[in-house]
Design an enzyme around this catalytic site. Structure first.
Site, PDB file in Angstrom:
ATOM      1  N   SER A  47      -3.539 -10.805 -12.655  1.00 17.01           N
ATOM      2  CA  SER A  47      -4.096  -9.685 -13.415  1.00 17.01           C
ATOM      3  C   SER A  47      -5.611  -9.772 -13.273  1.00 17.01           C
ATOM      4  O   SER A  47      -6.137 -10.839 -12.927  1.00 17.01           O
ATOM      5  CB  SER A  47      -3.693  -9.838 -14.888  1.00 17.01           C
ATOM      6  OG  SER A  47      -4.498  -9.029 -15.710  1.00 17.01           O
ATOM      7  N   TYR A  59      -2.220 -14.519 -22.548  1.00 17.25           N
ATOM      8  CA  TYR A  59      -1.886 -13.774 -21.320  1.00 17.25           C
ATOM      9  C   TYR A  59      -2.924 -14.077 -20.241  1.00 17.25           C
ATOM     10  O   TYR A  59      -2.582 -14.439 -19.107  1.00 17.25           O
ATOM     11  CB  TYR A  59      -1.840 -12.275 -21.631  1.00 17.25           C
ATOM     12  CG  TYR A  59      -1.554 -11.395 -20.444  1.00 17.25           C
ATOM     13  CD1 TYR A  59      -0.250 -11.178 -20.015  1.00 17.25           C
ATOM     14  CD2 TYR A  59      -2.582 -10.757 -19.741  1.00 17.25           C
ATOM     15  CE1 TYR A  59       0.027 -10.368 -18.920  1.00 17.25           C
ATOM     16  CE2 TYR A  59      -2.327  -9.942 -18.653  1.00 17.25           C
ATOM     17  CZ  TYR A  59      -1.020  -9.753 -18.249  1.00 17.25           C
ATOM     18  OH  TYR A  59      -0.756  -8.940 -17.164  1.00 17.25           O
TER      19      TYR A  59
HETATM   20  P1  NAP Z   1       6.907  -4.588 -17.870  1.00 20.73           P
HETATM   21  O1  NAP Z   1       7.119  -3.145 -17.599  1.00 20.73           O
HETATM   22  O2  NAP Z   1       6.760  -5.065 -19.271  1.00 20.73           O
HETATM   23  O3  NAP Z   1       8.076  -5.393 -17.146  1.00 20.73           O
HETATM   24  C1  NAP Z   1       8.152  -6.778 -17.269  1.00 20.73           C
HETATM   25  C2  NAP Z   1       9.518  -7.244 -16.838  1.00 20.73           C
HETATM   26  O4  NAP Z   1       9.615  -8.650 -17.110  1.00 20.73           O
HETATM   27  C3  NAP Z   1      10.651  -6.562 -17.616  1.00 20.73           C
HETATM   28  O5  NAP Z   1      11.693  -6.259 -16.732  1.00 20.73           O
HETATM   29  C4  NAP Z   1      11.054  -7.645 -18.596  1.00 20.73           C
HETATM   30  O6  NAP Z   1      12.405  -7.586 -18.985  1.00 20.73           O
HETATM   31  C5  NAP Z   1      10.815  -8.906 -17.799  1.00 20.73           C
HETATM   32  N1  NAP Z   1      10.729 -10.049 -18.701  1.00 20.73           N
HETATM   33  C6  NAP Z   1       9.885 -10.212 -19.736  1.00 20.73           C
HETATM   34  N2  NAP Z   1      10.189 -11.338 -20.410  1.00 20.73           N
HETATM   35  C7  NAP Z   1      11.245 -11.905 -19.768  1.00 20.73           C
HETATM   36  C8  NAP Z   1      12.034 -13.060 -19.996  1.00 20.73           C
HETATM   37  N3  NAP Z   1      11.814 -13.868 -21.034  1.00 20.73           N
HETATM   38  N4  NAP Z   1      13.038 -13.334 -19.144  1.00 20.73           N
HETATM   39  C9  NAP Z   1      13.301 -12.510 -18.106  1.00 20.73           C
HETATM   40  N5  NAP Z   1      12.601 -11.387 -17.845  1.00 20.73           N
HETATM   41  C10 NAP Z   1      11.587 -11.082 -18.672  1.00 20.73           C
HETATM   42  O7  NAP Z   1       5.603  -5.127 -17.127  1.00 20.73           O
HETATM   43  P2  NAP Z   1       4.890  -4.659 -15.771  1.00 20.73           P
HETATM   44  O8  NAP Z   1       3.711  -3.877 -16.142  1.00 20.73           O
HETATM   45  O9  NAP Z   1       5.884  -4.125 -14.806  1.00 20.73           O
HETATM   46  O10 NAP Z   1       4.341  -6.077 -15.269  1.00 20.73           O
HETATM   47  C11 NAP Z   1       4.835  -6.746 -14.134  1.00 20.73           C
HETATM   48  C12 NAP Z   1       3.840  -7.819 -13.769  1.00 20.73           C
HETATM   49  O11 NAP Z   1       2.575  -7.225 -13.420  1.00 20.73           O
HETATM   50  C13 NAP Z   1       3.527  -8.792 -14.903  1.00 20.73           C
HETATM   51  O12 NAP Z   1       3.372 -10.094 -14.368  1.00 20.73           O
HETATM   52  C14 NAP Z   1       2.206  -8.295 -15.457  1.00 20.73           C
HETATM   53  O13 NAP Z   1       1.481  -9.324 -16.082  1.00 20.73           O
HETATM   54  C15 NAP Z   1       1.541  -7.807 -14.189  1.00 20.73           C
HETATM   55  N6  NAP Z   1       0.471  -6.820 -14.381  1.00 20.73           N
HETATM   56  C16 NAP Z   1       0.762  -5.541 -14.762  1.00 20.73           C
HETATM   57  C17 NAP Z   1      -0.262  -4.606 -14.901  1.00 20.73           C
HETATM   58  C18 NAP Z   1       0.016  -3.173 -15.313  1.00 20.73           C
HETATM   59  O14 NAP Z   1      -0.953  -2.389 -15.425  1.00 20.73           O
HETATM   60  N7  NAP Z   1       1.242  -2.766 -15.531  1.00 20.73           N
HETATM   61  C19 NAP Z   1      -1.587  -4.981 -14.648  1.00 20.73           C
HETATM   62  C20 NAP Z   1      -1.857  -6.291 -14.271  1.00 20.73           C
HETATM   63  C21 NAP Z   1      -0.816  -7.195 -14.117  1.00 20.73           C
HETATM   64  P3  NAP Z   1      12.913  -6.526 -20.106  1.00 20.73           P
HETATM   65  O15 NAP Z   1      12.942  -5.239 -19.386  1.00 20.73           O
HETATM   66  O16 NAP Z   1      14.233  -7.048 -20.467  1.00 20.73           O
HETATM   67  O17 NAP Z   1      11.889  -6.555 -21.197  1.00 20.73           O
END
Ligand code: NAP
Length: 248
Positions: A153, A166
């Protein structure tokens, strides 16, 4: 965006495991890898979401995926060993590992950060990728050119007030990636890199920035070129790099 036009069969014959494959960026990555020929293993905690991704991939006629339900917050080292053994039995190989699942925790000053939540964030974002990597390395060493991708991130590269556990977990992820890349540089064909996805339209982003107009953000599908590049053979010489899916 990172510019890359993948050939349609980029990931043919590859087996790739994606954590957090049921939603957001992980869901898009799973579908995109499958659309480019990979057999994807969908790991996550909400089975109904994994099933929906499974159905979409199957209906599109891509290689049959597999679902592996697992809650990374409570999984034991033994659970990771069982996972690696299952992959070995069912697929005989693992060519790609995308550490994508993470939780945001809360945005608050360190002084007030709730201690149990701190542990929870570290467990899912940092300890789980360590345990999963350790369990899968033996299998990945046997692949022709394997790729491990960590998800970082912008707050994993520069600290920012209130981002707490985080942000610290993402800094640690970058360090873990560098150490592993250095260790595997000699005597293995495994490459290890990290991606900062940049602001992307997902539930996590909406939770972190509730006031933002989410329609201005790119969809997870739009940031896939870098994910595909790192999983495909053309990145075989790229190792230890902290990369950006979007132009910074
Ligand atoms: P998201 O929509 O919240 O999706 C996260 C996924 O991780 C969901 O499928 C969630 O499952 C799963 N997860 C969370 N806790 C878990 C656990 N204990 N066991 C198994 N699975 C688990 O997040 P996202 O935005 O797609 O983020 C994906 C990655 O990109 C992350 O590493 C995040 O830090 C990084 N990131 C995102 C952004 C952004 O702007 N979106 C920016 C920088 C970095 P559930 O569906 O069951 O909750």
């Amino acid at each position: 965006m990172f510019e890359y036009t993948p050939p349609p069969a980029l990931l043919a014959e590859r087996v790739i495991l994606i954590t957090g494959a049921g939603d957001g960026i992980g869901r898009a990555a799973a579908k995109s890898f499958a659309a480019h020929g990979a057999t994807v293993i969908l790991l996550g905690r909400t089975i109904s979401k994994l099933e929906a991704v499974y159905d979409e991939i199957e209906q599109a006629g891509h290689p049959q995926p597999a679902i592996y339900p697992m809650n990374l917050e409570i999984a034991s080292p033994n659970d990771y060993e069982n996972l690696a053994n299952t992959l070995e039995t069912e697929f005989k190989r693992l060519d790609g590992l995308l550490h994508n699942a993470s939780i945001l925790g809360t945005l608050t000053p360190l002084e007030h950060y709730e201690i149990d939540l701190w542990y929870q964030v570290m467990q899912v974002n940092l300890n789980a990728p360590f345990l999963l990597t350790q369990a899968c390395l033996g299998l990945m060493k046997r692949a022709k050119d394997a790729s491990i991708v960590f998800t970082s991130s912008s707050v994993g590269r520069k600290g920012r007030a209130y981002w707490g556990a985080y942000s610290v977990s993402k800094f640690a992820t970058e360090g873990f990636m560098q150490i592993l890349a250095d260790e595997l540089e000699v005597n293995t064909t495994i490459r290890v890199n990290s991606i900062n996805p940049g602001a992307t339209r997902t539930a996590m982003r909406a939770a972190a920035y509730p006031g933002e107009d989410y329609k201005t953000l790119p969809q997870p599908e739009e940031i896939m070129p870098l994910y595909l590049y790192l999983m495909g053979p053309e990145s075989s010489e790229v190792n230890g790099q902290a990369l950006n899916a979007q132009q910074m």
